[in-house]
Design a protein around this motif. Structure first.
Motif, mmCIF file in Angstrom:
data_model
loop_
_atom_site.group_PDB
_atom_site.id
_atom_site.type_symbol
_atom_site.label_atom_id
_atom_site.label_comp_id
_atom_site.label_asym_id
_atom_site.label_seq_id
_atom_site.Cartn_x
_atom_site.Cartn_y
_atom_site.Cartn_z
ATOM 1 N N VAL A 43 -34.002 -62.306 17.523
ATOM 2 C CA VAL A 43 -33.307 -62.292 18.808
ATOM 3 C C VAL A 43 -32.949 -60.843 19.129
ATOM 4 O O VAL A 43 -32.373 -60.142 18.296
ATOM 5 N N TYR A 44 -33.295 -60.421 20.351
ATOM 6 C CA TYR A 44 -33.049 -59.049 20.772
ATOM 7 C C TYR A 44 -31.962 -59.020 21.845
ATOM 8 O O TYR A 44 -31.844 -59.958 22.648
ATOM 9 N N ARG A 45 -31.219 -57.941 21.852
ATOM 10 C CA ARG A 45 -30.113 -57.808 22.806
ATOM 11 C C ARG A 45 -30.292 -56.546 23.638
ATOM 12 O O ARG A 45 -30.533 -55.461 23.098
ATOM 13 N N SER A 46 -30.180 -56.689 24.970
ATOM 14 C CA SER A 46 -30.248 -55.553 25.891
ATOM 15 C C SER A 46 -28.934 -55.471 26.657
ATOM 16 O O SER A 46 -28.408 -56.496 27.114
ATOM 17 N N THR A 47 -28.428 -54.255 26.815
ATOM 18 C CA THR A 47 -27.123 -54.050 27.438
ATOM 19 C C THR A 47 -27.232 -53.036 28.565
ATOM 20 O O THR A 47 -27.838 -51.967 28.398
ATOM 21 N N ALA A 48 -26.661 -53.383 29.699
ATOM 22 C CA ALA A 48 -26.530 -52.461 30.830
ATOM 23 C C ALA A 48 -25.058 -52.126 31.012
ATOM 24 O O ALA A 48 -24.195 -53.008 30.913
ATOM 25 N N SER A 128 -25.834 -69.288 29.377
ATOM 26 C CA SER A 128 -24.472 -68.805 29.195
ATOM 27 C C SER A 128 -24.217 -68.329 27.776
ATOM 28 O O SER A 128 -23.483 -67.360 27.554
ATOM 29 N N SER A 129 -24.818 -69.006 26.788
ATOM 30 C CA SER A 129 -24.616 -68.595 25.403
ATOM 31 C C SER A 129 -25.295 -67.264 25.091
ATOM 32 O O SER A 129 -24.872 -66.537 24.187
ATOM 33 N N ASN A 130 -26.336 -66.930 25.836
ATOM 34 C CA ASN A 130 -27.046 -65.675 25.615
ATOM 35 C C ASN A 130 -26.538 -64.537 26.501
ATOM 36 O O ASN A 130 -26.960 -63.389 26.321
ATOM 37 N N PHE A 131 -25.671 -64.859 27.436
ATOM 38 C CA PHE A 131 -25.186 -63.861 28.398
ATOM 39 C C PHE A 131 -23.728 -63.536 28.132
ATOM 40 O O PHE A 131 -22.928 -64.393 27.782
ATOM 41 N N ASN A 132 -23.405 -62.261 28.304
ATOM 42 C CA ASN A 132 -22.019 -61.832 28.112
ATOM 43 C C ASN A 132 -21.741 -60.638 29.014
ATOM 44 O O ASN A 132 -22.562 -59.726 29.123
ATOM 45 N N ILE A 133 -20.602 -60.663 29.676
ATOM 46 C CA ILE A 133 -20.177 -59.546 30.519
ATOM 47 C C ILE A 133 -18.702 -59.294 30.247
ATOM 48 O O ILE A 133 -17.873 -60.205 30.364
ATOM 49 N N MET A 146 -29.249 -61.712 25.584
ATOM 50 C CA MET A 146 -30.016 -61.850 24.347
ATOM 51 C C MET A 146 -31.148 -62.846 24.541
ATOM 52 O O MET A 146 -30.973 -63.866 25.220
ATOM 53 N N ASP A 147 -32.286 -62.536 23.923
ATOM 54 C CA ASP A 147 -33.420 -63.447 23.996
ATOM 55 C C ASP A 147 -34.426 -63.068 22.921
ATOM 56 O O ASP A 147 -34.402 -61.947 22.388
ATOM 57 N N GLU A 148 -35.313 -64.027 22.610
ATOM 58 C CA GLU A 148 -36.364 -63.755 21.639
ATOM 59 C C GLU A 148 -37.396 -62.770 22.176
ATOM 60 O O GLU A 148 -38.055 -62.075 21.408
ATOM 61 N N ASP A 149 -37.531 -62.711 23.501
ATOM 62 C CA ASP A 149 -38.429 -61.756 24.147
ATOM 63 C C ASP A 149 -37.603 -60.547 24.578
ATOM 64 O O ASP A 149 -36.775 -60.633 25.486
ATOM 65 N N LYS A 150 -37.812 -59.404 23.929
ATOM 66 C CA LYS A 150 -36.985 -58.233 24.222
ATOM 67 C C LYS A 150 -37.224 -57.690 25.628
ATOM 68 O O LYS A 150 -36.288 -57.179 26.271
ATOM 69 N N ASN A 151 -38.427 -57.806 26.142
ATOM 70 C CA ASN A 151 -38.698 -57.349 27.504
ATOM 71 C C ASN A 151 -38.027 -58.248 28.533
ATOM 72 O O ASN A 151 -37.510 -57.767 29.544
ATOM 73 N N LEU A 152 -38.038 -59.550 28.269
ATOM 74 C CA LEU A 152 -37.370 -60.485 29.167
ATOM 75 C C LEU A 152 -35.867 -60.255 29.160
ATOM 76 O O LEU A 152 -35.215 -60.315 30.218
ATOM 77 N N ALA A 153 -35.290 -59.983 28.006
ATOM 78 C CA ALA A 153 -33.849 -59.737 27.917
ATOM 79 C C ALA A 153 -33.459 -58.525 28.758
ATOM 80 O O ALA A 153 -32.459 -58.553 29.492
ATOM 81 N N TYR A 314 -32.596 -51.490 28.436
ATOM 82 C CA TYR A 314 -33.935 -51.216 27.932
ATOM 83 C C TYR A 314 -34.309 -52.247 26.869
ATOM 84 O O TYR A 314 -33.432 -52.805 26.211
ATOM 85 N N PRO A 315 -35.594 -52.516 26.687
ATOM 86 C CA PRO A 315 -36.003 -53.416 25.600
ATOM 87 C C PRO A 315 -35.536 -52.875 24.256
ATOM 88 O O PRO A 315 -35.691 -51.690 23.959
#
Length: 360
Positions: A43-48, A128-133, A146-153, A314-315
């Motif tokens: 599972v990959y996590r991307s943060t803005a 909702s479980s994969n999203f956090n703000i 967070m998602d298994e696909d880092k580009n999608l995340a 970013y991925p």
């Protein structure tokens, strides 16, 4: 006789007696946890990271003001209400549904066909479980997906930032369309009135033969005086009196044949003064109304971002979870602890059983 006390010091011999059982349980737990950990997907996590602004500082109407002191400025500051508003927008269900539909998360989560309540609730729960703000300690907003696909995340995180920005702008721009319609109606009304008054002014100039009030009056007075002087000289010397009388009549009477004459000039002076003042007033108001309309139209079309994007998502270059080593170590330690507790309780039961069977 009282029963002997049980202490942790005695666990050593107990574990030694049950070492095969404990070792087997720990080995089995290690094997199972390794298999489970290897089967778990990465599972990959991307943060803005972004900072919301006060909508008033990004108001295009204020940015276009001519007064430097009152001109709006894009200030890098955020208030508590700005942070709360952005977080509320990000956590709202319409935003989640928009992202779910845009990225077809029903298919991605293998939930089934959209439209079923159970399916939609499952996808919304997964999202909702994969999203956090959250609001971090530096007064910025961290949006994480967070998602298994880092580009999608990364794509979902960046899209959500844009959606939040767009909705945040809409909250301050909804009433401007109404204001724009009012400006347009005022501009159209003044333009129609100006054209009508201008045609009336042109018609009055043709009717009265007046094309310049000040200069025309001055030259007309000079011509009348010179003609009258010539007429008096002609009467005294016997010159062309009849011709000069006709010329003087043409200059002074409307029926004398001259387009420009004193009678028409006097009759039309008041009307032309009124028409000219009216046209000038409408012209000034029309210019101001057109400027206000163009400013309002620019405010609607030229949107200014309501956030400062500090870091784009970013991925991820490495996975966020699972931490496979921690899973294996945790499983081994937990199994070992439970095994020790189990054999200790078993030994305690065996120790106390003969005593319970003794006669009183």
């Amino acid at each position: 006789m009282s029963a002997p006390s049980f202490s942790l010091v005695g666990l050593g011999p107990i574990i030694n007696r049950w070492k095969i059982f404990v070792a087997g349980a720990v080995a089995l737990a290690a094997l199972v946890s390794i298999v489970v950990a290897l089967l778990l997907p990465n599972v990959y996590r991307s943060t803005a990271v972004f900072i919301p602004t006060n909508p008033q500082t990004a108001d295009p109407d204020r940015l276009l003001e001519e007064n430097e002191e009152s001109r709006g400025k894009l200030e890098l500051s955020s208030r508590a209400e700005d942070l709360d508003r952005v977080i509320t927008i990000g956590e709202s269900q319409p935003v989640a549904e928009l992202i779910i539909n845009k990225f077809n998360l029903h298919k991605h989560y293998k939930a089934g066909t959209p439209g079923d309540d159970a399916t939609d609730n499952y996808v919304l729960s997964e999202f909702s479980s994969n999203f956090n703000i959250v609001h971090n300690e530096r007064d910025a907003i961290e949006l994480t997906f967070m998602d298994e696909d880092k580009n999608l995340a990364a794509a979902i995180a960046n899209t959500m930032v844009h959606v939040i920005d767009s909705i945040n702008q809409q909250l301050t721009l909804e009433n401007r369309r109404t204001v724009l319609d009012l400006y347009r109606q005022r501009y159209d009304y003044l333009r129609t009135s100006f054209e009508r008054s201008r045609r009336e002014l042109v018609g009055a100039r043709k009717r009265y033969g007046i094309y310049g009030l000040e200069m025309q009056g001055r030259y007309m007075a000079r011509e009348i005086i010179e003609t009258e002087v010539a007429l008096r000289k002609a009467e005294a010397s016997g010159g062309d009196v009849a011709g000069l009388r006709r010329a003087l009549r043409g200059l002074t009477r409307a029926d004398g044949g001259n387009v420009i004459n004193l009678e028409s000039y006097v009759q039309g002076t008041d009307s032309l003064t009124m028409f000219t003042s009216r046209v000038m007033d409408l012209q000034q108001r029309l210019i101001a109304a057109r400027s206000a309309f163009e400013t309002a139209e620019l405010s609607i079309k030229g949107r200014i971002s309501s956030i400062y994007l500090v870091q784009k998502a970013y991925p991820a270059t490495r996975k966020f979870k699972p931490v496979r080593t921690l899973i294996v170590l945790g499983s081994v330690l937990l199994t070992f602890a439970l095994s020790v507790v189990f054999v200790a309780l078993l030994e305690l039961y065996r120790y106390n059983r003969p005593s319970a069977a003794r006669p009183a």
